[in-house]
Design a protein around this motif. Structure first.
Motif, PDB file in Angstrom:
ATOM      1  N   TYR A 138      -1.773   1.799  10.186  1.00 13.52           N
ATOM      2  CA  TYR A 138      -1.012   0.700   9.937  1.00 13.52           C
ATOM      3  C   TYR A 138       0.039   0.254  10.852  1.00 13.52           C
ATOM      4  CZ  TYR A 138      -4.192  -0.034   5.900  1.00 13.52           C
ATOM      5  OH  TYR A 138      -5.198  -0.044   5.102  1.00 13.52           O
ATOM      6  N   CYS A 191       3.706  -2.308   4.601  1.00 17.11           N
ATOM      7  CA  CYS A 191       3.737  -3.582   4.071  1.00 17.11           C
ATOM      8  C   CYS A 191       3.576  -4.454   5.414  1.00 17.11           C
ATOM      9  CB  CYS A 191       4.942  -3.955   3.380  1.00 17.11           C
ATOM     10  SG  CYS A 191       6.342  -3.278   4.010  1.00 17.11           S
ATOM     11  N   TYR A 225       0.894  -1.143   0.131  1.00 16.12           N
ATOM     12  CA  TYR A 225      -0.114   0.017  -0.057  1.00 16.12           C
ATOM     13  C   TYR A 225       0.934   1.233   0.081  1.00 16.12           C
ATOM     14  CZ  TYR A 225      -4.196   2.654   1.243  1.00 16.12           C
ATOM     15  OH  TYR A 225      -5.386   3.442   1.307  1.00 16.12           O
ATOM     16  N   GLU A 283      -7.497  -4.539   1.368  1.00 16.19           N
ATOM     17  CA  GLU A 283      -7.057  -3.100   1.711  1.00 16.19           C
ATOM     18  C   GLU A 283      -6.763  -2.081   0.734  1.00 16.19           C
ATOM     19  OE1 GLU A 283      -5.006  -4.479   6.001  1.00 16.19           O
ATOM     20  OE2 GLU A 283      -4.030  -4.362   4.294  1.00 16.19           O
ATOM     21  N   THR A 331       0.189  -5.777   2.705  1.00 19.46           N
ATOM     22  CA  THR A 331      -0.882  -5.427   2.381  1.00 19.46           C
ATOM     23  C   THR A 331      -1.795  -6.490   1.662  1.00 19.46           C
ATOM     24  OG1 THR A 331       0.307  -3.330   2.236  1.00 19.46           O
ATOM     25  CG2 THR A 331      -2.128  -3.313   1.341  1.00 19.46           C
ATOM     26  N   SER A 332      -2.994  -6.451   1.878  1.00 14.89           N
ATOM     27  CA  SER A 332      -3.840  -7.505   1.321  1.00 14.89           C
ATOM     28  C   SER A 332      -4.633  -6.727  -0.027  1.00 14.89           C
ATOM     29  CB  SER A 332      -4.830  -7.955   2.235  1.00 14.89           C
ATOM     30  OG  SER A 332      -5.868  -6.915   2.441  1.00 14.89           O
ATOM     31  N   SER A 338       2.008 -11.036  -0.244  1.00 15.20           N
ATOM     32  CA  SER A 338       2.663  -9.565   0.114  1.00 15.20           C
ATOM     33  C   SER A 338       3.427  -9.859   1.476  1.00 15.20           C
ATOM     34  CB  SER A 338       1.559  -8.712   0.595  1.00 15.20           C
ATOM     35  OG  SER A 338       2.135  -7.302   0.925  1.00 15.20           O
ATOM     36  N   SER A 393      -1.229  -8.930   9.642  1.00 11.23           N
ATOM     37  CA  SER A 393      -0.076  -8.349  10.451  1.00 11.23           C
ATOM     38  C   SER A 393       0.736  -9.275  11.163  1.00 11.23           C
ATOM     39  CB  SER A 393      -0.791  -7.257  11.405  1.00 11.23           C
ATOM     40  OG  SER A 393      -1.619  -6.128  10.821  1.00 11.23           O
ATOM     41  N   ARG A 429       2.158  -3.167  11.042  1.00 15.20           N
ATOM     42  CA  ARG A 429       2.664  -2.961   9.684  1.00 15.20           C
ATOM     43  C   ARG A 429       3.981  -2.291   9.943  1.00 15.20           C
ATOM     44  NH1 ARG A 429      -1.640  -4.135   6.464  1.00 15.20           N
ATOM     45  NH2 ARG A 429      -3.339  -4.849   7.917  1.00 15.20           N
TER      46      ARG A 429
END
Length: 489
Positions: free
Chosen positions: A248, A267, A237, A273, A269-270, A448, A484, A253
């Protein structure tokens, strides 16, 4: 001469000659050192060398005028040299006067060097001070609710914006120098007691292994450390909002910042998201849930809408109601092209308008984009190049592609749409389903930071469902997201 005779009489001939010999040796060494520095910076016009007389003898000041402001030089160098010389010795770092590589590298990063001739001592002070852009509102991620400040191109300013929000000693930042030619400074931020250590080590390892000449923007770094560089989907992201980075970080994150770049990388990230905005957490849960479903559904609509037009008119007209089919046929009665060529033509026109509008000056770009779209669309319909229904579908599809809060995801949806258009033109609905199967399988394969990209949609734990398409009230959102893998539950 009289002074020399008095000193010789007072010190003795041998002692005086010894002092004179040492002074000559120091002067020779000083001259040699200065000449070596001049040789290495002779093609750097902004490097300034200036000799100043002090109580400790001649001091040569060397700095890069384009990286150090005059006021900084006055406050940190000239005034202390004249009045508080001890302060210079306390604040400065001693470096080897024979290490020319380190000397030059200090100069080009904005340090000021002070060479004391009498002592053959070389000091370095960090005086880097260049004009930076003031903190302003974001033009990329505009929000109605919540803080309006955004990151700038200054690494120190960006770190301060985050640390102002998280005043906790557990917030750590580790600096790195990357770029074999540019020596760009970057920083890795994380919450020490929350972050997953395995994820942190992966990020550090990937960055340390990089061998790339330069990083004009952090997006280059992001592409180099992603798990699947060949994928059209961004796996990390990116944001320009400090409150997003804070959110985050508190979820466990890792946030990566880089000097000269406004954006930061988050990072892991999905996929889901990519459709979540920080403004979702400032709004009521009912409104947020509606907007999330709209964004998520908009991604699939934008890649399916025009391909469906091709499929139905080329291969499957029977699936449409009779009245709608008649209207479509009337609309296309003057169009000499097949639906596939018709769609490709109007899609490319939209791309040209979008690209031209983004490259033009702001005041002209909006006008050209709106007027150009209306004029070209109307003219194309009247000339029989495209149908009016297709113009409506393409316009809606273009708007849907911008529903994602991340601009990179909007670009991805545009690319994916062309895959679906070609599949629909070749095989109809069957081709669309093949393309859709490829899309889902690809999303399930990519990672990711070695974590499945589809994690929140296929939750690792039940609490992820509380913060998915339907966002439950804030009082229920106490657990960290499964992606996470945070230490602190």
């Amino acid at each position: 001469m009289k002074i020399g005779k008095l000193l010789r009489a007072k010190m003795g001939t041998s002692s005086y000659e010894k002092v004179q010999s040492e002074e000559r040796a120091n002067n020779q060494k000083a001259l040699q050192t200065i000449n070596q520095i001049k040789e290495h910076v002779k093609h750097m016009s902004d490097v300034v060398l200036k000799d100043i007389a002090t109580v400790e003898g001649i001091v040569t000041i060397i700095h890069c005028s384009s990286l150090v402001e005059n006021m900084t030089m006055q406050n940190m160098i000239f005034t202390p040299l004249a009045n508080h010389l001890n302060q210079i010795h306390q604040d400065a770092e001693v470096i080897d006067s024979t290490d020319t590589e380190k000397i030059v590298s200090n100069i080009v990063v904005g340090h000021t060097l002070l060479y004391f001739h009498r002592k053959n001592l070389l000091l370095s002070m960090d005086t880097f001070s260049v004009s930076t852009r003031a903190i302003s509102t974001s033009e990329v991620e505009s929000t109605v609710m919540g803080p309006q400040d955004s990151f700038t191109e200054s690494l120190q300013t960006n770190i301060s914006l985050i640390k102002r929000r998280i005043q906790n000693p557990k917030l750590k930042n580790e600096d790195r120098i990357i770029g074999t030619e540019t020596n760009t400074k970057m920083s890795i931020l994380y919450m020490e007691h929350i972050v997953n250590q395995e994820n942190l080590e992966k990020v550090k390892s990937r960055i340390d292994k990089l061998d790339y000449p330069g990083y004009p923007d952090i997006s280059i770094l992001k592409q180099l450390i992603e798990d699947n560089p060949l994928s059209p989907f961004p796996q990390f992201y990116m944001t320009v909002k400090p409150d997003t980075a804070m959110h985050y970080l508190l979820d466990g994150r890792i946030v990566i910042l880089m000097d000269n770049s406004q954006e930061v990388v988050i990072c892991p990230t999905s996929f889901f998201e990519m459709f979540v905005s920080i403004e979702d957490y400032y709004n009521r849960w009912t409104t947020t849930s509606l907007l999330r479903m709209l964004r998520f559904g908009g991604f699939f609509l934008t890649i399916m809408m025009t391909p469906m037009y091709i499929s139905t008119l080329t291969f499957h007209p029977e699936i449409l109601p009779y009245e709608l089919l008649v209207n479509l046929q009337e609309s296309r009665s003057k169009v000499p092209f097949s639906p596939l060529l018709e769609v490709l033509f109007i899609e490319l026109i939209i791309e040209v308008l979008r690209e031209a509008g983004s490259r033009m000056p702001a005041k002209v770009g909006q006008t050209i984009g709106i007027v150009g779209g209306i004029v070209i669309g109307t003219a194309a319909v009247e000339a029989g190049l495209v149908s009016n229904i297709l113009v409506v579908l393409v316009a809606i599809s273009a708007l849907l592609s911008f529903l994602s809060p991340t601009f990179v995801m909007s670009n991805t949806s545009r690319f994916i749409r062309y895959i679906f258009i070609l599949s629909a033109g070749l095989f109809g609905l069957f081709g669309q389903m093949l393309a859709f199967a490829w899309l889902i399988s690809h999303l399930l394969i990519i990672n990711s930071l070695d974590t499945p990209f589809m994690t929140p949609i296929i939750p690792r734990k039940a609490s992820d469902l509380l913060n998915s398409l339907i966002r439950f009230p804030t009082s229920y959102l106490k657990e960290k997201m499964g992606i996470s893998r945070a230490q602190k539950k």
